[in-house]
Design a protein around this motif. Structure first.
Motif, PDB file in Angstrom:
ATOM      1  N   ALA A  24      31.275  44.239  43.210  1.00  0.00           N
ATOM      2  CA  ALA A  24      31.304  44.434  45.633  1.00  0.00           C
ATOM      3  C   ALA A  24      30.529  45.717  45.872  1.00  0.00           C
ATOM      4  CB  ALA A  24      32.639  45.880  45.474  1.00  0.00           C
ATOM      5  N   GLU A  25      29.266  45.384  46.581  1.00  0.00           N
ATOM      6  CA  GLU A  25      29.170  46.262  47.048  1.00  0.00           C
ATOM      7  C   GLU A  25      28.375  47.188  48.116  1.00  0.00           C
ATOM      8  OE1 GLU A  25      23.858  45.109  45.814  1.00  0.00           O
ATOM      9  OE2 GLU A  25      24.806  44.239  47.632  1.00  0.00           O
ATOM     10  N   ARG A  26      27.845  47.963  47.939  1.00  0.00           N
ATOM     11  CA  ARG A  26      28.206  49.533  49.135  1.00  0.00           C
ATOM     12  C   ARG A  26      26.615  49.906  49.076  1.00  0.00           C
ATOM     13  NH1 ARG A  26      28.721  55.032  49.312  1.00  0.00           N
ATOM     14  NH2 ARG A  26      29.222  55.564  51.845  1.00  0.00           N
ATOM     15  N   ASN A  27      25.939  49.878  49.757  1.00  0.00           N
ATOM     16  CA  ASN A  27      24.915  50.307  50.221  1.00  0.00           C
ATOM     17  C   ASN A  27      22.981  49.997  48.706  1.00  0.00           C
ATOM     18  OD1 ASN A  27      25.414  51.477  52.748  1.00  0.00           O
ATOM     19  ND2 ASN A  27      25.764  53.965  51.480  1.00  0.00           N
ATOM     20  N   ARG A  28      24.226  48.583  48.753  1.00  0.00           N
ATOM     21  CA  ARG A  28      23.276  48.013  47.152  1.00  0.00           C
ATOM     22  C   ARG A  28      23.384  48.711  46.180  1.00  0.00           C
ATOM     23  NH1 ARG A  28      18.979  45.401  49.468  1.00  0.00           N
ATOM     24  NH2 ARG A  28      18.164  45.822  51.462  1.00  0.00           N
ATOM     25  N   GLN A  29      24.867  49.675  46.459  1.00  0.00           N
ATOM     26  CA  GLN A  29      25.597  49.894  44.772  1.00  0.00           C
ATOM     27  C   GLN A  29      26.451  49.283  44.431  1.00  0.00           C
ATOM     28  OE1 GLN A  29      24.247  52.467  42.907  1.00  0.00           O
ATOM     29  NE2 GLN A  29      21.878  52.060  43.829  1.00  0.00           N
ATOM     30  N   ILE A  30      26.540  48.417  43.379  1.00  0.00           N
ATOM     31  CA  ILE A  30      27.419  48.170  42.706  1.00  0.00           C
ATOM     32  C   ILE A  30      29.164  48.996  42.781  1.00  0.00           C
ATOM     33  CG2 ILE A  30      28.592  46.662  40.957  1.00  0.00           C
ATOM     34  CD1 ILE A  30      25.907  45.168  41.299  1.00  0.00           C
ATOM     35  N   ILE A  31      29.931  48.450  42.648  1.00  0.00           N
ATOM     36  CA  ILE A  31      30.397  49.654  43.096  1.00  0.00           C
ATOM     37  C   ILE A  31      32.313  48.849  42.365  1.00  0.00           C
ATOM     38  CG2 ILE A  31      29.835  51.300  44.642  1.00  0.00           C
ATOM     39  CD1 ILE A  31      31.984  49.939  46.750  1.00  0.00           C
ATOM     40  N   GLY A  32      31.976  48.183  42.043  1.00  0.00           N
ATOM     41  CA  GLY A  32      33.510  46.982  41.749  1.00  0.00           C
ATOM     42  C   GLY A  32      33.507  45.509  40.971  1.00  0.00           C
ATOM     43  N   ILE A  33      33.154  45.311  39.582  1.00  0.00           N
ATOM     44  CA  ILE A  33      33.278  44.054  40.053  1.00  0.00           C
ATOM     45  C   ILE A  33      34.303  43.327  39.147  1.00  0.00           C
ATOM     46  CG2 ILE A  33      32.186  43.442  37.473  1.00  0.00           C
ATOM     47  CD1 ILE A  33      30.596  46.108  36.388  1.00  0.00           C
ATOM     48  N   LEU A  34      34.480  41.673  39.151  1.00  0.00           N
ATOM     49  CA  LEU A  34      35.428  41.568  38.861  1.00  0.00           C
ATOM     50  C   LEU A  34      35.509  40.135  38.364  1.00  0.00           C
ATOM     51  CD1 LEU A  34      38.985  40.429  40.384  1.00  0.00           C
ATOM     52  CD2 LEU A  34      38.163  38.234  39.544  1.00  0.00           C
ATOM     53  N   THR A  35      36.102  39.529  36.987  1.00  0.00           N
ATOM     54  CA  THR A  35      35.427  38.163  36.100  1.00  0.00           C
ATOM     55  C   THR A  35      36.732  37.515  35.836  1.00  0.00           C
ATOM     56  OG1 THR A  35      36.078  39.232  34.440  1.00  0.00           O
ATOM     57  CG2 THR A  35      33.881  38.850  35.046  1.00  0.00           C
ATOM     58  N   GLY A  42      43.217  30.734  33.276  1.00  0.00           N
ATOM     59  CA  GLY A  42      41.340  32.046  33.719  1.00  0.00           C
ATOM     60  C   GLY A  42      42.482  33.163  33.149  1.00  0.00           C
ATOM     61  N   THR A  43      41.396  33.808  32.782  1.00  0.00           N
ATOM     62  CA  THR A  43      41.538  35.481  32.191  1.00  0.00           C
ATOM     63  C   THR A  43      40.773  36.188  32.948  1.00  0.00           C
ATOM     64  OG1 THR A  43      42.126  35.469  29.998  1.00  0.00           O
ATOM     65  CG2 THR A  43      41.468  36.997  30.450  1.00  0.00           C
ATOM     66  N   LEU A  44      41.501  37.044  33.638  1.00  0.00           N
ATOM     67  CA  LEU A  44      41.022  37.893  35.092  1.00  0.00           C
ATOM     68  C   LEU A  44      40.877  39.401  34.208  1.00  0.00           C
ATOM     69  CD1 LEU A  44      41.869  37.604  38.571  1.00  0.00           C
ATOM     70  CD2 LEU A  44      42.048  39.965  37.740  1.00  0.00           C
ATOM     71  N   GLY A  45      39.374  40.102  34.836  1.00  0.00           N
ATOM     72  CA  GLY A  45      39.291  41.778  34.530  1.00  0.00           C
ATOM     73  C   GLY A  45      38.638  42.556  36.294  1.00  0.00           C
ATOM     74  N   GLY A  90      40.200  24.915  42.074  1.00  0.00           N
ATOM     75  CA  GLY A  90      41.076  24.364  41.715  1.00  0.00           C
ATOM     76  C   GLY A  90      40.345  24.387  40.164  1.00  0.00           C
ATOM     77  N   GLN A  91      39.716  24.994  39.776  1.00  0.00           N
ATOM     78  CA  GLN A  91      39.798  23.949  38.092  1.00  0.00           C
ATOM     79  C   GLN A  91      41.007  24.972  37.351  1.00  0.00           C
ATOM     80  OE1 GLN A  91      37.432  22.963  36.402  1.00  0.00           O
ATOM     81  NE2 GLN A  91      35.819  22.870  37.527  1.00  0.00           N
ATOM     82  N   TYR A  92      41.708  25.647  38.182  1.00  0.00           N
ATOM     83  CA  TYR A  92      42.320  27.080  37.273  1.00  0.00           C
ATOM     84  C   TYR A  92      44.074  26.706  38.711  1.00  0.00           C
ATOM     85  CZ  TYR A  92      39.512  29.547  35.510  1.00  0.00           C
ATOM     86  OH  TYR A  92      38.068  29.876  33.885  1.00  0.00           O
ATOM     87  N   GLU A  93      45.401  26.292  37.389  1.00  0.00           N
ATOM     88  CA  GLU A  93      46.601  26.926  37.888  1.00  0.00           C
ATOM     89  C   GLU A  93      47.194  27.997  37.689  1.00  0.00           C
ATOM     90  OE1 GLU A  93      48.958  22.905  36.130  1.00  0.00           O
ATOM     91  OE2 GLU A  93      46.886  22.198  35.678  1.00  0.00           O
ATOM     92  N   LYS A  94      46.553  29.545  37.094  1.00  0.00           N
ATOM     93  CA  LYS A  94      47.282  29.767  37.112  1.00  0.00           C
ATOM     94  C   LYS A  94      46.346  30.475  36.814  1.00  0.00           C
ATOM     95  CE  LYS A  94      50.881  32.023  33.981  1.00  0.00           C
ATOM     96  NZ  LYS A  94      51.215  32.074  32.579  1.00  0.00           N
ATOM     97  N   LEU A  95      46.541  31.907  36.960  1.00  0.00           N
ATOM     98  CA  LEU A  95      45.198  33.604  36.810  1.00  0.00           C
ATOM     99  C   LEU A  95      46.013  34.123  36.031  1.00  0.00           C
ATOM    100  CD1 LEU A  95      43.060  33.857  39.900  1.00  0.00           C
ATOM    101  CD2 LEU A  95      42.074  32.730  37.860  1.00  0.00           C
ATOM    102  N   GLU A  96      45.824  34.818  34.728  1.00  0.00           N
ATOM    103  CA  GLU A  96      46.568  36.159  34.132  1.00  0.00           C
ATOM    104  C   GLU A  96      45.784  37.253  33.854  1.00  0.00           C
ATOM    105  OE1 GLU A  96      48.934  32.712  31.203  1.00  0.00           O
ATOM    106  OE2 GLU A  96      46.432  33.922  30.532  1.00  0.00           O
ATOM    107  N   LEU A  97      46.537  38.584  33.681  1.00  0.00           N
ATOM    108  CA  LEU A  97      46.088  39.445  33.595  1.00  0.00           C
ATOM    109  C   LEU A  97      46.273  40.193  32.439  1.00  0.00           C
ATOM    110  CD1 LEU A  97      47.102  42.143  35.332  1.00  0.00           C
ATOM    111  CD2 LEU A  97      45.674  40.275  36.481  1.00  0.00           C
ATOM    112  N   GLU A  98      45.874  41.515  31.824  1.00  0.00           N
ATOM    113  CA  GLU A  98      46.099  42.248  31.432  1.00  0.00           C
ATOM    114  C   GLU A  98      46.616  43.768  31.808  1.00  0.00           C
ATOM    115  OE1 GLU A  98      47.251  40.809  27.067  1.00  0.00           O
ATOM    116  OE2 GLU A  98      45.045  42.379  26.749  1.00  0.00           O
ATOM    117  N   VAL A  99      47.467  44.497  31.763  1.00  0.00           N
ATOM    118  CA  VAL A  99      47.401  46.006  32.489  1.00  0.00           C
ATOM    119  C   VAL A  99      48.242  47.036  32.090  1.00  0.00           C
ATOM    120  CG1 VAL A  99      48.706  45.279  33.898  1.00  0.00           C
ATOM    121  CG2 VAL A  99      46.948  47.504  34.815  1.00  0.00           C
TER     122      VAL A  99
END
Length: 183
Positions: free
Chosen positions: A76-87, A100-103, A131-140
């Motif tokens: 996520a970018e605001r005024n050319r500055q990255i303020i969020g990342i998701l993998t 797939g594991t989400l962060g 369509g590569q994944y059937e499920k996304l997972e994460l830990e919090v």
């Protein structure tokens, strides 16, 4: 491949942000944001002692994710500055490759403004269309109530709890495992 068309969206404060695939040239900003969020020592499992990724390694990972059919890094970018990342990272065993594991991390100043949600929506859309994944997972972490609330609103369900899954000095915290079926 880990690519989406850039998407313009608005924060809750009507600020324009862009969600796009991370590029190799984003390595420096991503490495700095990750360090900044880890140093807060609030909401993440990782500590600064655990984080060893250099700017060059981040750039290389971004390039790899751009080519890998089952991995994506969004920023996520605001005024050319990255303020969020998701993998979303793939599982490498054949019997778990459907998951797939989400962060997710968001710069502190921009939390609760819809940035995490915007990143999550685009990631889920990519995972469904690709369509590569059937499920996304994460830990919090159990005490990260805002994140848990967001994940639930997006359809993630609590699948389990790792009791005393994280140790802070001499105290423990439970770790929630959450999942979202895409099909």
């Amino acid at each position: 491949m880990g690519v989406i068309a850039p998407v313009k969206t608005l924060t809750k404060d009507n600020e324009s942000i862009y969600i796009r695939a991370a590029q190799t040239s984003d390595g420096l900003q991503m490495q700095r944001l990750t360090e900044e969020v880890i140093k807060e020592e609030d909401g993440l499992i990782m500590t600064m002692d655990d984080f060893t990724m250099t700017v060059e390694q981040q750039a290389e990972k971004n390039g790899y994710f751009l080519q890998h059919p089952k991995a994506i890094t969004l920023v996520a970018e605001r005024n050319r500055q990255i303020i969020g990342i998701l993998t979303i990272e793939p599982q490498f065993l054949m019997k778990t490759a459907h998951r797939g594991t989400l962060g997710l991390i968001v710069k502190k100043f921009f939390r609760s403004q819809g940035i995490g949600k915007a990143l999550m929506i685009q990631a889920i859309r990519w995972a469904k269309i690709d369509g590569q994944y059937e499920k996304l997972e994460l830990e919090v972490l159990e005490n990260n109530l805002q994140a848990i609330s967001l994940y639930k609103r997006l359809g993630f369900e609590l699948e389990g709890v790792k009791l005393c899954g994280v140790k802070h000095d001499n105290t423990y915290e439970n770790l929630h495992q959450m999942g979202l079926f895409l099909k």
